[in-house]
Design a protein around this motif. Structure first.
Motif, mmCIF file in Angstrom:
data_model
loop_
_atom_site.group_PDB
_atom_site.id
_atom_site.type_symbol
_atom_site.label_atom_id
_atom_site.label_comp_id
_atom_site.label_asym_id
_atom_site.label_seq_id
_atom_site.Cartn_x
_atom_site.Cartn_y
_atom_site.Cartn_z
ATOM 1 N N GLN A 41 5.186 8.740 -11.031
ATOM 2 C CA GLN A 41 6.108 8.641 -10.106
ATOM 3 C C GLN A 41 7.500 8.652 -10.724
ATOM 4 O OE1 GLN A 41 3.687 4.645 -9.753
ATOM 5 N NE2 GLN A 41 3.739 4.766 -7.476
ATOM 6 N N GLU A 60 0.698 -1.118 0.059
ATOM 7 C CA GLU A 60 0.127 0.032 0.034
ATOM 8 C C GLU A 60 0.962 1.126 0.072
ATOM 9 O OE1 GLU A 60 -2.976 1.939 2.929
ATOM 10 O OE2 GLU A 60 -3.300 -0.172 2.699
ATOM 11 N N HIS A 61 1.953 1.371 0.733
ATOM 12 C CA HIS A 61 2.764 2.308 0.738
ATOM 13 C C HIS A 61 3.589 2.673 -0.333
ATOM 14 C CE1 HIS A 61 5.512 5.125 3.039
ATOM 15 N NE2 HIS A 61 6.499 4.722 2.489
ATOM 16 N N CYS A 62 3.659 1.729 -1.253
ATOM 17 C CA CYS A 62 4.205 1.842 -2.669
ATOM 18 C C CYS A 62 3.225 1.695 -3.580
ATOM 19 C CB CYS A 62 5.469 0.910 -2.724
ATOM 20 S SG CYS A 62 5.053 -0.936 -3.090
ATOM 21 N N ASN A 63 1.975 2.174 -3.476
ATOM 22 C CA ASN A 63 0.977 2.187 -4.533
ATOM 23 C C ASN A 63 0.988 0.911 -5.245
ATOM 24 O OD1 ASN A 63 0.073 4.823 -3.763
ATOM 25 N ND2 ASN A 63 2.032 5.650 -4.580
ATOM 26 N N ASN A 64 1.206 -0.180 -4.617
ATOM 27 C CA ASN A 64 0.902 -1.374 -5.241
ATOM 28 C C ASN A 64 1.795 -1.470 -6.622
ATOM 29 O OD1 ASN A 64 -1.000 -2.797 -3.560
ATOM 30 N ND2 ASN A 64 -2.379 -1.140 -4.397
ATOM 31 N N THR A 65 3.177 -1.103 -6.583
ATOM 32 C CA THR A 65 3.820 -1.057 -7.427
ATOM 33 C C THR A 65 4.642 -2.376 -7.627
ATOM 34 O OG1 THR A 65 5.506 0.214 -6.431
ATOM 35 C CG2 THR A 65 4.258 1.337 -8.163
ATOM 36 N N SER A 75 9.986 1.815 -5.773
ATOM 37 C CA SER A 75 8.983 1.825 -6.723
ATOM 38 C C SER A 75 9.018 2.396 -7.997
ATOM 39 C CB SER A 75 7.841 2.131 -5.757
ATOM 40 O OG SER A 75 7.672 3.489 -5.340
#
Length: 175
Positions: free
Chosen positions: A94, A18-23, A84
């Motif tokens: 990003q 979640e912290h890395c936006n699901n990358t 990420s």
């Protein structure tokens, strides 16, 4: 998660995702955690500049000193967040944000001609003269609608790089 001797729980993995936006996939996060633990030689839960420089690809990168400013003292969650930008799943936004941070050496939210010239100097080394670097950079800025006196903000970088296909990717080996 701060102590590298502990194992990642499913909750930790999901939190990092979640912290890395699901990358990164869950498997990739587990692989990154294993690599993080290898780099964190003293088991502090953070990676120091020296530990980052132990990665040969990082040490020989002409921008390594700039990147060290961004990565020194990262815990695992922050480590994954930085990486990420290099995920194939990362958005162009990003990637541009990461590039902007590399250029914004004083972290004031603006990139000046001098900062851009400094990055160009790191990338080109002795291959071209300072005068040639200045001319090339001035021409590139002019073509994008800016001058040497312009201070670029993130939205300017997005405007300039927004139509490009940035190839900034690393492959995360999954065991």
């Amino acid at each position: 998660m701060g102590n590298t001797s502990s194992m990642l729980t499913q909750y930790d993995i999901e939190e990092v995702q979640e912290h890395c936006n699901n990358t990164f996939s869950q498997q990739e996060i587990v692989s990154l955690y294993e690599r993080f633990c290898q780099l964190d030689r003293n088991g502090s839960g953070f990676i120091s500049q020296d530990e980052f420089l132990s990665v040969p690809e990082f040490a020989v990168n002409p921008l390594s000193q700039r990147l060290l400013r961004m990565v020194d003292g990262l815990n695992f969650k922050e480590f994954v967040a930085v990486l990420s930008a290099f995920s194939p799943r990362a958005t162009l936004q990003q990637k541009v944000e990461f590039i902007f941070k590399v250029y914004d050496t004083d972290c004031n939210g603006k990139v000046t001609f001098i900062e851009m010239l400094s990055v160009l100097r790191d990338l080109t080394g002795q291959f071209i003269s300072e005068e040639q670097r200045e001319q090339v950079l001035a021409r590139v800025l002019e073509e994008a609608g800016y001058t040497k006196e312009s201070s670029l903000v993130l939205s300017d970088f997005v405007k300039i790089l927004g139509n490009s296909s940035l190839k900034m990717e690393v492959e995360v080996p999954i065991d």
